[in-house]
Design a protein around this motif. Structure first.
Motif, mmCIF file in Angstrom:
data_model
loop_
_atom_site.group_PDB
_atom_site.id
_atom_site.type_symbol
_atom_site.label_atom_id
_atom_site.label_comp_id
_atom_site.label_asym_id
_atom_site.label_seq_id
_atom_site.Cartn_x
_atom_site.Cartn_y
_atom_site.Cartn_z
ATOM 1 N N ASP A 1 1.888 16.213 2.857
ATOM 2 C CA ASP A 1 2.908 15.819 3.835
ATOM 3 C C ASP A 1 2.378 14.872 4.906
ATOM 4 N N ASP A 2 1.163 14.354 4.708
ATOM 5 C CA ASP A 2 0.525 13.488 5.708
ATOM 6 C C ASP A 2 1.085 12.064 5.637
ATOM 7 N N VAL A 3 1.620 11.561 6.752
ATOM 8 C CA VAL A 3 2.140 10.188 6.817
ATOM 9 C C VAL A 3 1.480 9.426 7.971
ATOM 10 N N SER A 4 0.234 9.759 8.241
ATOM 11 C CA SER A 4 -0.450 9.195 9.407
ATOM 12 C C SER A 4 -1.224 7.919 9.107
ATOM 13 N N ASN A 5 -1.317 7.522 7.834
ATOM 14 C CA ASN A 5 -2.101 6.340 7.466
ATOM 15 C C ASN A 5 -1.344 5.072 7.855
ATOM 16 N N HIS A 6 -1.804 4.377 8.894
ATOM 17 C CA HIS A 6 -1.091 3.207 9.400
ATOM 18 C C HIS A 6 -1.224 1.987 8.486
ATOM 19 N N THR A 7 -2.146 2.046 7.527
ATOM 20 C CA THR A 7 -2.270 0.925 6.597
ATOM 21 C C THR A 7 -1.282 1.031 5.441
ATOM 22 N N ALA A 8 -0.676 2.200 5.270
ATOM 23 C CA ALA A 8 0.275 2.403 4.173
ATOM 24 C C ALA A 8 1.638 1.820 4.537
ATOM 25 N N ASP A 9 2.279 1.188 3.569
ATOM 26 C CA ASP A 9 3.621 0.644 3.763
ATOM 27 C C ASP A 9 4.704 1.649 3.401
ATOM 28 N N CYS B 1 0.850 -1.191 0.000
ATOM 29 C CA CYS B 1 0.000 0.000 0.000
ATOM 30 C C CYS B 1 0.887 1.243 0.000
ATOM 31 N N ILE B 2 0.710 2.080 -1.014
ATOM 32 C CA ILE B 2 1.514 3.284 -1.170
ATOM 33 C C ILE B 2 0.616 4.506 -1.071
ATOM 34 N N PRO C 1 4.794 -8.955 -10.710
ATOM 35 C CA PRO C 1 3.375 -9.280 -10.909
ATOM 36 C C PRO C 1 2.704 -9.891 -9.680
ATOM 37 N N GLN C 2 3.490 -10.405 -8.731
ATOM 38 C CA GLN C 2 2.891 -11.027 -7.550
ATOM 39 C C GLN C 2 2.610 -10.031 -6.432
ATOM 40 N N VAL C 3 2.946 -8.778 -6.647
ATOM 41 C CA VAL C 3 2.647 -7.747 -5.656
ATOM 42 C C VAL C 3 1.248 -7.190 -5.902
ATOM 43 N N GLN C 4 0.433 -7.167 -4.876
ATOM 44 C CA GLN C 4 -0.909 -6.594 -4.954
ATOM 45 C C GLN C 4 -0.794 -5.117 -4.556
ATOM 46 N N LEU C 5 -0.764 -4.267 -5.559
ATOM 47 C CA LEU C 5 -0.468 -2.855 -5.327
ATOM 48 C C LEU C 5 -1.738 -2.062 -5.055
ATOM 49 N N HIS C 6 -1.726 -1.311 -3.977
ATOM 50 C CA HIS C 6 -2.837 -0.430 -3.617
ATOM 51 C C HIS C 6 -2.299 0.992 -3.513
ATOM 52 N N MET C 7 -2.978 1.939 -4.170
ATOM 53 C CA MET C 7 -2.580 3.339 -4.127
ATOM 54 C C MET C 7 -3.649 4.151 -3.395
ATOM 55 N N VAL C 8 -3.226 4.954 -2.440
ATOM 56 C CA VAL C 8 -4.163 5.814 -1.710
ATOM 57 C C VAL C 8 -3.639 7.246 -1.742
#
Length: 300
Positions: free
Chosen positions: A132-140, A95-96, A119-126
């Protein structure tokens, strides 16, 4: 802007390193005509000559030699990226969180290359609530805009920014030319959020008589650049988000005066996540691709 293919990059690198098409063909197990075809196709893609006739053979032009050096760095980084994830299967969800401007004007034009390579990576973009927000704990991994001040996070700058006016060539033609900063008085100006960027550039250009507090103020970078491409005014652009549009001729840079920004784009990662194979793979991939983009935009 289309980028050269990997076989073409390897062909030019081999010619530059070995000094001849024949030697490059032998090393890559190709015919001389195949090497020549790859280089010709690359020249058509880039829009400038890489080689020139020298007797019965060819040699690299000045720009060709400079481009070949960048390719050698690019391939070395690519090999290094492979070593970093060697023997580690890259798979699973990644998750990016990426700021909207970077995502729209660069990442979305290149992200298919990462998917093809992994191809085996399940990519999620949010998209974060602010750049400058880096508070999303689900993001890698975060691609964030700022000054690099994110405590307790691993931070690495991937793009420094320079600001300069940009506009559509159609607008310049319609209004009879734009040769000096003073000529901007006859052009509508486009702004992001406020007038500050234009005021800083005005000071650098030493044009105190120019009134930059005019025109349209946008709250969204997409709208500002769309209006600029549509010849609605002159905007303050930058080397990253305007790179593709400038390479395609949609925007031009009328002046050499540049503002060096103290802000830029950064990879920001939780230290507990930064060694994950998928995070490492994406980190190395994006740095390599940005380097290739910067070379494709050389001399803009």
């Amino acid at each position: 802007m289309r980028l050269p293919s990997m076989p073409a990059l390897r062909a030019l690198e081999a010619v530059a390193r070995l000094g001849s098409v024949t030697a490059a063909a032998l090393e890559l197990n190709l015919t001389r005509s195949a090497i020549s075809h790859q280089i010709t196709g690359m020249e058509e893609t880039l829009g400038f000559a890489l080689t020139e006739r020298q007797g019965r053979g060819i040699s690299l032009t000045f720009r060709g030699e400079r481009y070949a050096r960048e390719i050698q760095r690019f391939l070395a980084n690519l090999e290094d990226a492979g070593r970093r994830v060697d023997d580690q299967e890259v798979y699973g969800k990644l998750c990016i969180s990426c700021s909207s401007g970077f995502s729209t004007y660069w990442l979305c034009h290149h992200i298919g290359g990462f998917v093809k390579e992994y191809p085996q990576v399940q990519l999620h973009m949010v998209t974060p609530t602010s750049a400058d927000d880096v508070s999303n704990h689900t993001a890698d991994l975060f691609i964030s805009y700022g000054i690099g001040d994110w405590p307790e996070m691993k931070v690495e700058q991937i793009a420094a920014l320079n600001y300069f006016p940009v506009c559509s060539p159609r607008l310049i033609n319609a209004l009879g030319g734009l040769k000096t900063p003073q000529d901007l008085a006859a052009f509508p100006l486009l702004h992001m959020s406020d007038y500050s960027d234009w005021r800083v550039w005005q000071a650098a250009a030493n044009t105190p008589e120019l009134n930059v507090a005019t025109g349209i103020v946008f709250s969204d970078a997409h709208c500002a650049q769309a209006a600029c491409i549509a010849a609605q005014g002159v905007a303050m652009g930058d080397n990253l988000l305007c790179g593709d549009s400038m390479a395609k001729g949609l925007l031009v840079r009328p002046f050499d005066i540049v503002i060096h920004s103290h802000r830029g784009y950064y990879l920001v990662t939780d230290p507990q996540k930064c060694e994950r194979p998928a995070v490492l793979a994406f980190t190395n991939w994006i740095k390599t691709q940005l380097q290739a983009s910067r070379q494709a935009w050389v001399d803009l």
